[in-house]
Design a protein around this motif. Structure first.
Motif: not given
Length: 391
Positions: A183-187, A194-195, A213-217, A236-244
Motif C-alpha cells: 500500500r505504500v506509494i511514491q509520488l 502511506l495511509a 484515517l490518516f495519511a503520513y508522508y 454510521g459508516i465503518i472505515t478501515q484499511e485505506p490505500g492510496l
C-alpha cells in the motif's frame, strides 16, 4: 463491449444476477481446467497459479505479502509466515521471502527469513517499494499489543541482501494502526505516502471498528514522517484499511474498506496534507479491502476487489468473487471487468499487484470458508497484461 460508467456515488458495477451467473459458469470452467490453469471468466481467459502457500505444521497461516523486482532480474516476494497453532492476526509471525528467476513462472521451494519476529506479537502486512533513489524500502507492521501497532520501514542498498534498522513511521501519536500490505506509494516528486487506520490507543484501550484515517508522508526517502489531517468520514459508516493511488490531475485518492455496500474514497489536492470527506465509490463490495494501482505501461488504473453487491444471498457479505477491472479515466468508470476467482466457498482478499515486463503477478489470500482457512492460504497468480484488456 459494455462500458460500465459511474457518475453517481455508490452506483454498482455488476448486478447481483450477473455475479451469480458468472460464479456458476466459473465453477464449471474450474472443473474442466488442468495443469494449474483456471479460467478467469466465462469468456475463457486463463491465469496460472504459480505459487500456493498453504498452512502446514507449525505454520497455520501465510498471508499479506508484496513484490519487488531486483536488479539481477529476480522477483522477491515477502509475506507474513505465522508459527505455532493460532492463525489470528495477533499470533506469532515473521517475514519470509521466496524468489523467482523466470518472471514469476516458478518460485523457490524454501522460505528465507527476511525479518524475524519483533515486538510482543508479530510482524505482518508487507509493502515493498523500489524508491526513486534505487533503494528498496520494506514496510511492515510491528505489533506489540492491541494498543501498540505501528508501521516501520527498513532499507536495503544491496538488493535485499541486508536491511537497515527499522524506522518508526508514526511518532506523533500512539495506538494500534493498520497499514495494509502493498500500500505504500511514491509520488512523481519523490514524496512517500502511506495511509493507516487507527483503532485504539493506550489512553483508551477500547477497540473501535471504525478506524480514524490518516495519511503520513515523507520527503526524505522515509527517514522522517509527517501526518496529514484526519480524513473526515460520515457517521454510521465503518472505515478501515485505506490505500492510496496518485491521479493524473495531481490529486491523491484514498480508497477505503467500508460498510455501506461499497468502497469509499477521499481526495487530497495538497499531496496528503488535507482530505475531502469520504464518499461512496463506484466499486460495490462487502466490508473487504480493494487494491488499486496504476499500470506502468498503459497509464490506466487496475482495481482488484470483491465485486459483490450483496444481492446474492449465498455470497452476501463474503469475500468472493475476486474481480479485476481497468479504468482509463482515473476511476470514474471501469471496463474489462472479469472475475479472476469466483468459487462461492472462496475467501479472496489482501491483494498485492506487481507488473513485470508484459505480465501481471497478483498475490492474494485464497482460503476456504468451509475449512476455515480464510486468510491462511496465499496464492500467486500470473497472466499476460494484455489479458486485462480482453473481453
Amino acid at each position: 463491449m459494455i462500458r460500465f460508467s459511474f457518475n453517481k456515488p455508490g452506483q454498482g458495477i455488476i448486478a447481483g444476477r450477473q455475479i451469480a451467473a458468472t460464479a456458476m459458469v466459473f465453477c464449471i470452467l474450474l472443473s474442466a481446467c488442468s495443469s494449474g490453469k483456471r479460467s478467469a471468466s466465462s469468456t475463457g481467459a486463463l491465469h496460472d497459479i504459480v505459487l500456493k502457500l498453504p498452512p502446514g505444521q507449525d505454520n497455520p497461516r501465510n498471508s499479506e505479502g508484496s513484490f519487488v523486482t531486483l536488479k539481477d532480474g529476480r522477483i522477491l516476494f515477502v509475506y507474513s509466515r505465522y508459527t505455532g497453532i493460532n492463525s489470528g492476526d495477533h499470533a506469532p509471525a515473521y517475514l519470509a521471502g521466496r524468489y523467482s528467476s523466470d518472471g514469476g513462472k516458478t518460485w523457490t521451494a524454501q522460505d528465507v527469513k527476511i525479518v524475524d519476529r519483533e515486538g510482543g506479537m508479530n510482524v505482518m502486512s508487507v509493502s515493498l517499494l523500489r524508491l526513486k533513489n534505487g533503494t528498496i524500502a520494506l514496510f511492515y507492521l510491528r505489533k506489540n499489543s492491541t494498543v501498540d501497532c505501528i508501521p516501520v520501514v527498513r532499507f536495503s542498498d544491496d538488493e535485499a541482501k541486508t536491511w537497515s534498522a527499522p524506522v518508526d513511521c508514526i511518532t506523533d501519536q500512539q495506538g494500534y494502526f493498520v497499514l495494509n500490505n502493498d500500500r505504500v506509494i511514491q509520488l512523481a516528486d519523490g514524496r512517500l505516502m502511506l495511509a493507516v487506520a487507527k483503532h485504539s490507543s493506550p489512553s483508551d484501550s477500547k477497540w473501535l471498528e471504525k478506524g480514524a484515517l490518516f495519511a503520513y508522508y515523507s520527503d526524505d526517502n522515509g527517514r522522517t514522517w509527517t501526518a496529514g489531517q484526519q480524513v473526515p468520514t460520515p457517521a454510521g459508516i465503518i472505515t478501515q484499511e485505506p490505500g492510496l493511488v496518485a491521479l493524473k490531475d495531481g490529486r491523491v485518492m484514498m480508497y477505503i474498506r467500508a460498510s455501506g455496500g461499497s468502497q469509499y474514497v477521499s481526495y487530497s489536492k495538497d499531496r496528503g496534507a488535507g482530505w475531502s470527506t469520504a464518499v461512496p465509490f463506484n466499486l460495490k463490495s462487502p466490508v473487504s479491502p480493494a487494491t488499486i494501482e496504476r499500470i506502468p505501461s498503459t497509464g490506466d488504473l487496475l482495481a482488484v476487489w470483491n465485486n459483490n453487491d450483496g444481492s446474492v444471498a449465498a455470497i452476501k457479505g463474503k469475500r468472493t468473487p475476486l474481480t479485476v477491472a481497468v479504468s482509463k479515466d482515473d476511476g470514474k468508470s471501469w471496463i474489462h471487468i472479469k472475475n479472476l476467482e469466483a468459487d462461492p466457498d472462496g475467501w479472496y482478499c489482501y491483494t498485492a499487484i506487481h507488473f513485470y515486463k508484459k505480465n501481471v503477478l497478483l498475490a492474494y489470500c485464497a482460503g476456504s470458508q468451509k475449512t476455515k482457512t480464510h486468510l491462511s492460504v496465499t496464492d500467486i497468480s500470473r497472466f499476460p497484461l494484455t489479458d486485462l484488456y480482453k473481453f
